[in-house]
Motif scaffolding. Structure first.
Motif, mmCIF file in Angstrom:
data_model
loop_
_atom_site.group_PDB
_atom_site.id
_atom_site.type_symbol
_atom_site.label_atom_id
_atom_site.label_comp_id
_atom_site.label_asym_id
_atom_site.label_seq_id
_atom_site.Cartn_x
_atom_site.Cartn_y
_atom_site.Cartn_z
ATOM 1 N N ALA A 269 0.787 -1.224 0.001
ATOM 2 C CA ALA A 269 -0.128 0.014 0.017
ATOM 3 C C ALA A 269 0.780 1.065 0.061
ATOM 4 O O ALA A 269 0.531 2.232 -0.461
ATOM 5 N N THR A 270 2.018 1.136 1.088
ATOM 6 C CA THR A 270 2.768 2.281 0.633
ATOM 7 C C THR A 270 3.493 2.604 -0.788
ATOM 8 O O THR A 270 3.438 3.567 -0.975
ATOM 9 N N TYR A 271 4.006 1.464 -1.283
ATOM 10 C CA TYR A 271 4.518 1.653 -2.566
ATOM 11 C C TYR A 271 3.626 2.147 -3.559
ATOM 12 O O TYR A 271 3.845 2.838 -4.586
ATOM 13 N N MET A 272 2.333 1.591 -3.461
ATOM 14 C CA MET A 272 1.274 2.136 -4.471
ATOM 15 C C MET A 272 0.967 3.550 -4.201
ATOM 16 O O MET A 272 0.524 4.100 -5.117
ATOM 17 N N THR A 273 1.107 3.956 -2.937
ATOM 18 C CA THR A 273 0.686 5.257 -2.862
ATOM 19 C C THR A 273 1.906 6.468 -3.408
ATOM 20 O O THR A 273 1.387 7.267 -4.148
ATOM 21 N N ARG A 274 3.018 5.763 -3.451
ATOM 22 C CA ARG A 274 4.203 6.658 -4.213
ATOM 23 C C ARG A 274 3.654 6.542 -5.781
ATOM 24 O O ARG A 274 4.136 7.370 -6.163
ATOM 25 N N GLY A 287 -3.532 1.565 -16.691
ATOM 26 C CA GLY A 287 -4.694 0.595 -16.892
ATOM 27 C C GLY A 287 -4.398 -0.764 -16.684
ATOM 28 O O GLY A 287 -5.196 -1.739 -16.590
ATOM 29 N N VAL A 288 -3.082 -0.985 -16.094
ATOM 30 C CA VAL A 288 -2.665 -2.362 -15.495
ATOM 31 C C VAL A 288 -1.971 -2.160 -14.428
ATOM 32 O O VAL A 288 -0.916 -1.474 -14.312
ATOM 33 N N VAL A 289 -2.013 -2.985 -13.375
ATOM 34 C CA VAL A 289 -1.565 -3.061 -12.106
ATOM 35 C C VAL A 289 -0.630 -4.608 -12.032
ATOM 36 O O VAL A 289 -1.387 -5.599 -12.251
ATOM 37 N N THR A 290 0.546 -4.506 -11.690
ATOM 38 C CA THR A 290 1.563 -5.493 -11.218
ATOM 39 C C THR A 290 1.918 -5.527 -9.976
ATOM 40 O O THR A 290 2.484 -4.433 -9.656
ATOM 41 N N VAL A 291 1.850 -6.664 -9.274
ATOM 42 C CA VAL A 291 2.574 -6.533 -7.830
ATOM 43 C C VAL A 291 3.320 -7.795 -7.702
ATOM 44 O O VAL A 291 2.982 -8.910 -8.363
ATOM 45 N N VAL A 308 1.712 -10.848 -9.746
ATOM 46 C CA VAL A 308 0.221 -11.064 -10.539
ATOM 47 C C VAL A 308 0.158 -9.626 -11.270
ATOM 48 O O VAL A 308 0.353 -8.556 -10.584
ATOM 49 N N THR A 309 -0.556 -9.833 -12.439
ATOM 50 C CA THR A 309 -0.719 -8.705 -13.403
ATOM 51 C C THR A 309 -2.437 -8.502 -13.463
ATOM 52 O O THR A 309 -3.019 -9.564 -13.720
ATOM 53 N N ILE A 323 -4.542 1.165 -4.457
ATOM 54 C CA ILE A 323 -4.302 0.333 -3.354
ATOM 55 C C ILE A 323 -5.182 -0.686 -3.324
ATOM 56 O O ILE A 323 -4.731 -1.875 -2.966
ATOM 57 N N GLY A 324 -6.610 -0.524 -3.802
ATOM 58 C CA GLY A 324 -7.413 -1.705 -3.520
ATOM 59 C C GLY A 324 -6.897 -2.944 -4.457
ATOM 60 O O GLY A 324 -7.062 -4.041 -4.088
ATOM 61 N N TYR A 325 -6.754 -2.657 -5.803
ATOM 62 C CA TYR A 325 -6.433 -3.489 -6.737
ATOM 63 C C TYR A 325 -5.131 -4.343 -6.012
ATOM 64 O O TYR A 325 -4.854 -5.465 -6.117
ATOM 65 N N ALA A 326 -4.145 -3.277 -5.621
ATOM 66 C CA ALA A 326 -2.797 -4.025 -5.227
ATOM 67 C C ALA A 326 -2.836 -4.826 -4.075
ATOM 68 O O ALA A 326 -2.050 -6.075 -4.024
ATOM 69 N N LEU A 327 -3.836 -4.589 -3.165
ATOM 70 C CA LEU A 327 -4.099 -5.425 -1.751
ATOM 71 C C LEU A 327 -4.622 -6.790 -2.327
ATOM 72 O O LEU A 327 -4.288 -7.939 -1.733
ATOM 73 N N ARG A 328 -5.638 -6.775 -3.406
ATOM 74 C CA ARG A 328 -6.240 -8.004 -4.114
ATOM 75 C C ARG A 328 -4.944 -8.842 -4.245
ATOM 76 O O ARG A 328 -4.787 -10.094 -4.343
#
Length: 421
Positions: A269-274, A287-291, A308-309, A323-328
Motif C-alpha cells: 500500500a505504501t509503494y502504491m501510494t508513491r 490501466g494495468v497493475v502488477t504486484v 500477479v498482473t 491500493i485496492g487492486y494492489a491488496l487483492r
C-alpha cells in the motif's frame, strides 16, 4: 552553425550534498550508502584515495572507518533530489535548452558562444552554481555529446583545468582520443569492449579510424553513431522533451524480512501510494497493475517469488482505487512460511488522465476523486510526504528501510532545518 555541447556534472554529488550543510566534512573521507545501508554508492576523493571501491558492502567498512575516521551516511534522496533541482534551475540562467541527463548531469547547447570564450563561459557557470547552490561541478565542452563526456572527464582529473575543459581543436581532440581507452568512452559497455579488443582496437582514436561498414556490422547503428560522434559529427541532439513514461515502478528492500500478510499489505500500500503520486505528476492514468514479492536469494532460507498482473476495468490515478487492486494482488500471491526481502508495484498501460474512457453506467464520482487527490497532493507537497495518507500504509511500520546514518532533510522539512547557533 556548428553544434557545441557543454556537459555539467556535479562532483561526487551525494557527498557534496552532505558537505554543503556540514562544512567540517571538507577534506575528510566520506561515503554514502545505498538503500538499507547496504553498500557504498558514493565516495569523496579522499575515500577513493583510500581504495574504497563502489559497491563495497557496508559491513566491510567497519575496520576502515575506525582506522581512517571515515564519515558514513545513509542515502538521503529527498535532499539530493531537491539540490539537483536547484542546480538544474540555475543552468537555465544561460539557456533554456537544458537536457537533464541524470540527477547530477545536464547537457547545455552553447553553439552561440565564441570559441575563444568557451573556457570563461564554463568558469562563469561553474562559479555561479557554486555560489547559488554550494555544489561544485565540472564542465566539459565539445562539438558532440560523446566528446563533451570526454572533456568533462579531463576537467575532473586535471587540477590545471580548474574544472573546465573546452575540447574543440582537432589536434586536442585527436590527442585526447589517443589516450582514452575504449572502455572509458560513453556508451561502450563490456560487450562492445570485448568485441573491440578481439580486433586489437583499444583506444578511442583507433575506433574513430575504423571503416564504417565494419562498425555497422560489429556494433550496429548505435555503434556507428558513436563513432561519428568521436569524429565530431553530432548524432545525439539535446532531448529537451523527454519521451513520456511507459511504466512506473516503486520497489524497495525491507529493513528487516517480512513474514506476515498484514505487514506485506502495508508495504505494498505504501509503494502504491508513491506510484499513484507519480502518475498524477505526469498527468496519466494506469490501466494495468502488477504486484510482485520475493525472498532473499542470497541466503540459504526457503525461496519463493511471485507476481500477479491485473488489467483494470477503467484506467485510474486514484490512490484508493489502486491500493485496492494492489491488496487483492498481494492476497493472491502471498504464501505463509517465507521471509520476504522485497516487494513492489508496477503500473503500465498509461493513458492521458483527461482521456480516460469510462463505462456508460459508471457509478464512480470521478470529479470528487480528482479533487480529493489534488487536495492530498497539495497538503503532502506543502508539509512533507505522508502528512496525510491512507490507513492501509500503517502508522509506524517496522519493516521500513534502514537509514540509521541519514542526515536531516534540510531543504524540504521544517522540523529538520539547519540550526545556526
Amino acid at each position: 552553425m556548428k553544434a557545441l555541447f557543454a556537459l555539467i556534472d556535479c562532483n561526487n554529488f551525494y557527498v557534496s550534498c552532505e558537505r554543503l550543510f556540514q562544512p567540517a566534512l571538507l577534506g575528510k573521507p566520506v561515503v554514502v550508502l545505498s538503500n538499507n545501508d547496504g553498500c557504498v554508492i558514493a565516495r569523496s576523493a579522499e575515500a577513493k584515495a583510500l581504495g574504497i571501491p563502489m559497491g563495497l558492502p557496508a559491513f566491510k567498512l567497519t575496520d576502515l572507518v575506525k582506522e581512517h575516521s571515515i564519515e558514513v551516511f545513509s542515502s538521503n534522496y529527498t535532499l539530493y533530489g531537491d539540490l539537483s533541482a536547484r542546480v538544474m534551475t540555475t543552468l537555465t540562467q544561460w539557456t533554456p535548452e537544458v537536457e537533464v541527463y541524470s540527477i547530477d548531469e545536464a547537457f547545455l547547447q552553447c553553439s552561440l558562444v565564441p570559441p575563444g570564450a568557451l573556457t570563461a563561459y564554463g568558469q562563469t557557470i561553474r562559479a555561479t552554481i557554486q555560489q547559488w547552490t554550494g555544489i561544485p561541478v565540472s564542465i566539459g565542452i565539445a562539438p558532440t555529446k560523446t566528446l563533451a563526456k570526454l572533456a568533462n572527464r579531463l576537467a575532473k582529473r586535471s587540477p590545471a583545468a580548474q574544472g573546465v575543459v573546452a575540447l574543440t581543436s582537432p589536434s586536442e581532440i585527436e590527442a585526447t582520443l589517443a589516450q582514452t581507452r575504449i572502455e572509458d568512452i560513453w556508451g561502450i559497455g563490456r560487450g562492445y569492449t570485448r568485441r573491440l579488443h578481439a580486433h586489437e582496437i583499444r583506444t578511442a582514436l583507433q575506433l574513430r579510424q575504423v571503416n564504417d561498414r565494419w562498425v555497422r556490422q560489429a556494433l550496429g547503428i548505435v555503434g556507428l553513431r558513436l563513432v561519428w560522434e568521436l569524429r565530431g559529427l553530432s548524432c545525439l541532439p539535446l532531448e529537451l522533451c523527454p519521451p513520456p513514461k511507459q511504466s512506473v515502478m516503486v520497489s524497495r528492500s525491507f529493513g528487516r524480512p517480512i513474514t506476515t500478510l498484514t505487514e506485506m499489505r502495508e508495504a505494498v500500500a505504501t509503494y502504491m501510494t508513491r506510484a499513484a503520486e507519480k502518475l498524477r505528476r505526469h498527468h496519466v492514468a494506469a490501466g494495468v497493475v502488477t504486484v510482485f514479492l520475493m525472498t532473499n536469494r542470497f541466503t540459504d532460507e526457503p525461496q519463493y517469488s511471485n507476481s500477479v498482473t491485473m488489467p483494470l476495468p477503467v484506467a485510474t490515478q486514484d490512490t484508493a482505487a489502486l491500493i485496492g487492486y494492489a491488496l487483492r494482488g498481494v492476497e493472491q500471491i502471498f504464501r505463509e512460511g517465507y521471509r520476504y526481502q522485497k516487494a513492489g508495484v508496477i503500473l503500465t498501460a498509461f493513458v492521458p488522465a483527461h482521456q480516460v474512457q469510462t463505462p456508460l453506467f459508471d457509478q464512480h464520482d470521478r470529479e470528487r476523486s480528482q479533487k480529493l487527490m489534488a487536495a492530498m497532493d497539495t497538503i503532502n507537497t506543502a508539509w512533507g510526504s505522508g502528512t496525510i495518507r491512507y490507513a492501509a500504509v500503517g502508522l509506524r511500520p517496522a519493516w521500513m528501510m534502514r537509514w540509521a546514518r541519514r542526515s536531516p532533510r534540510y531543504t524540504t522539512r521544517w522540523e529538520e532545518l539547519a540550526v545556526v547557533r
